[in-house]
Design a protein around this motif. Structure first.
Motif, PDB file in Angstrom:
ATOM      1  N   ILE A  47       0.837  -1.188   0.000  1.00  0.00           N
ATOM      2  CA  ILE A  47       0.000   0.000   0.000  1.00  0.00           C
ATOM      3  C   ILE A  47       0.877   1.245   0.000  1.00  0.00           C
ATOM      4  N   LYS A  48       1.975   1.210   0.754  1.00  0.00           N
ATOM      5  CA  LYS A  48       2.858   2.378   0.788  1.00  0.00           C
ATOM      6  C   LYS A  48       3.419   2.714  -0.589  1.00  0.00           C
ATOM      7  N   ASN A  49       3.635   1.697  -1.420  1.00  0.00           N
ATOM      8  CA  ASN A  49       4.180   1.922  -2.759  1.00  0.00           C
ATOM      9  C   ASN A  49       3.086   2.156  -3.787  1.00  0.00           C
ATOM     10  N   ASP A  50       1.869   2.337  -3.324  1.00  0.00           N
ATOM     11  CA  ASP A  50       0.721   2.663  -4.165  1.00  0.00           C
ATOM     12  C   ASP A  50       0.333   1.551  -5.128  1.00  0.00           C
ATOM     13  N   TRP A  51       0.690   0.306  -4.798  1.00  0.00           N
ATOM     14  CA  TRP A  51       0.333  -0.800  -5.690  1.00  0.00           C
ATOM     15  C   TRP A  51      -1.159  -1.022  -5.752  1.00  0.00           C
ATOM     16  N   LEU A  52      -1.871  -0.677  -4.704  1.00  0.00           N
ATOM     17  CA  LEU A  52      -3.321  -0.845  -4.716  1.00  0.00           C
ATOM     18  C   LEU A  52      -3.953   0.043  -5.792  1.00  0.00           C
ATOM     19  N   THR A  53      -3.480   1.276  -5.877  1.00  0.00           N
ATOM     20  CA  THR A  53      -3.966   2.189  -6.911  1.00  0.00           C
ATOM     21  C   THR A  53      -3.573   1.690  -8.296  1.00  0.00           C
ATOM     22  N   LYS A  54      -2.377   1.150  -8.412  1.00  0.00           N
ATOM     23  CA  LYS A  54      -1.929   0.615  -9.704  1.00  0.00           C
ATOM     24  C   LYS A  54      -2.812  -0.552 -10.128  1.00  0.00           C
ATOM     25  N   TRP A  55      -3.178  -1.418  -9.200  1.00  0.00           N
ATOM     26  CA  TRP A  55      -4.080  -2.518  -9.525  1.00  0.00           C
ATOM     27  C   TRP A  55      -5.428  -1.975 -10.002  1.00  0.00           C
ATOM     28  N   TYR A  56      -5.924  -0.961  -9.293  1.00  0.00           N
ATOM     29  CA  TYR A  56      -7.196  -0.347  -9.668  1.00  0.00           C
ATOM     30  C   TYR A  56      -7.111   0.215 -11.085  1.00  0.00           C
ATOM     31  N   MET A  57      -6.048   0.934 -11.378  1.00  0.00           N
ATOM     32  CA  MET A  57      -5.875   1.563 -12.693  1.00  0.00           C
ATOM     33  C   MET A  57      -5.705   0.525 -13.799  1.00  0.00           C
ATOM     34  N   SER A  58      -5.177  -0.643 -13.459  1.00  0.00           N
ATOM     35  CA  SER A  58      -4.961  -1.693 -14.468  1.00  0.00           C
ATOM     36  C   SER A  58      -6.100  -2.719 -14.480  1.00  0.00           C
ATOM     37  N   LYS A  59      -7.244  -2.316 -13.916  1.00  0.00           N
ATOM     38  CA  LYS A  59      -8.424  -3.199 -13.853  1.00  0.00           C
ATOM     39  C   LYS A  59      -8.109  -4.504 -13.120  1.00  0.00           C
ATOM     40  N   TRP A  60      -7.388  -4.357 -12.004  1.00  0.00           N
ATOM     41  CA  TRP A  60      -7.088  -5.453 -11.094  1.00  0.00           C
ATOM     42  C   TRP A  60      -6.236  -6.547 -11.726  1.00  0.00           C
ATOM     43  N   LYS A  61      -5.235  -6.095 -12.484  1.00  0.00           N
ATOM     44  CA  LYS A  61      -4.223  -6.979 -13.058  1.00  0.00           C
ATOM     45  C   LYS A  61      -2.873  -6.635 -12.437  1.00  0.00           C
ATOM     46  N   THR A  62      -2.027  -7.643 -12.274  1.00  0.00           N
ATOM     47  CA  THR A  62      -0.678  -7.413 -11.755  1.00  0.00           C
ATOM     48  C   THR A  62       0.202  -6.850 -12.867  1.00  0.00           C
ATOM     49  N   LYS A  63       1.405  -6.475 -12.495  1.00  0.00           N
ATOM     50  CA  LYS A  63       2.370  -5.978 -13.465  1.00  0.00           C
ATOM     51  C   LYS A  63       2.611  -7.007 -14.568  1.00  0.00           C
ATOM     52  N   ALA A  64       2.536  -8.283 -14.215  1.00  0.00           N
ATOM     53  CA  ALA A  64       2.739  -9.381 -15.169  1.00  0.00           C
ATOM     54  C   ALA A  64       1.476  -9.671 -15.998  1.00  0.00           C
ATOM     55  N   GLY A  65       0.395  -8.921 -15.750  1.00  0.00           N
ATOM     56  CA  GLY A  65      -0.833  -9.109 -16.506  1.00  0.00           C
ATOM     57  C   GLY A  65      -1.755 -10.177 -15.959  1.00  0.00           C
ATOM     58  N   GLU A  66      -1.425 -10.712 -14.793  1.00  0.00           N
ATOM     59  CA  GLU A  66      -2.260 -11.746 -14.173  1.00  0.00           C
ATOM     60  C   GLU A  66      -3.325 -11.104 -13.290  1.00  0.00           C
ATOM     61  N   ASP A  67      -4.394 -11.855 -13.036  1.00  0.00           N
ATOM     62  CA  ASP A  67      -5.427 -11.372 -12.121  1.00  0.00           C
ATOM     63  C   ASP A  67      -4.847 -11.225 -10.720  1.00  0.00           C
ATOM     64  N   VAL A  68      -5.225 -10.146 -10.047  1.00  0.00           N
ATOM     65  CA  VAL A  68      -4.822  -9.950  -8.656  1.00  0.00           C
ATOM     66  C   VAL A  68      -5.537 -10.991  -7.809  1.00  0.00           C
ATOM     67  N   LYS A  69      -4.797 -11.677  -6.949  1.00  0.00           N
ATOM     68  CA  LYS A  69      -5.402 -12.671  -6.060  1.00  0.00           C
ATOM     69  C   LYS A  69      -6.245 -11.955  -5.009  1.00  0.00           C
ATOM     70  N   ASN A  70      -7.376 -12.537  -4.683  1.00  0.00           N
ATOM     71  CA  ASN A  70      -8.296 -11.987  -3.679  1.00  0.00           C
ATOM     72  C   ASN A  70      -8.769 -10.581  -4.050  1.00  0.00           C
ATOM     73  N   ASP A  71      -8.973 -10.342  -5.343  1.00  0.00           N
ATOM     74  CA  ASP A  71      -9.334  -8.995  -5.779  1.00  0.00           C
ATOM     75  C   ASP A  71     -10.646  -8.514  -5.157  1.00  0.00           C
ATOM     76  N   ASP A  72     -11.548  -9.429  -4.825  1.00  0.00           N
ATOM     77  CA  ASP A  72     -12.789  -9.020  -4.190  1.00  0.00           C
ATOM     78  C   ASP A  72     -12.520  -8.327  -2.851  1.00  0.00           C
ATOM     79  N   LEU A  73     -11.538  -8.837  -2.127  1.00  0.00           N
ATOM     80  CA  LEU A  73     -11.181  -8.233  -0.840  1.00  0.00           C
ATOM     81  C   LEU A  73     -10.410  -6.927  -1.035  1.00  0.00           C
TER      82      LEU A  73
END
Length: 79
Positions: A1-27
């Motif tokens: 969260i400190k590195n703003d990865w949560l916002t990055k996930w939001y901006m990338s439609k809940w995909k990781t940097k590698a293009g995979e689905d974020v685990k536990n995205d519902d939470l």
């Protein structure tokens, strides 16, 4: 969260940097919504990393609650 990865996930439609689905995205979506609301209402949020199972009172309480809810969810699953 400190590195703003949560916002990055939001901006990338809940995909990781590698293009995979974020685990536990519902939470994470719920966390994002709560944090966004806090920021909108001018709350100052700080983060502190706490080592799990190290005797920190509220961390231990949250762990117990999480395990309880996990077990309740498992009990609802019928095969």
């Amino acid at each position: 969260i400190k590195n703003d990865w949560l916002t990055k996930w939001y901006m990338s439609k809940w995909k990781t940097k590698a293009g995979e689905d974020v685990k536990n995205d519902d939470l994470w979506k719920q966390v994002f919504g709560v944090l966004s609301n806090l920021k909108t209402n001018k709350f100052d949020v700080t983060y502190e990393k706490v080592k799990g199972h190290s005797g920190v009172t509220f961390n231990e309480l949250v762990d117990k609650l999480a395990v309880k809810e996990r077990d309740k969810a498992k009990a609802k699953i019928t095969i």
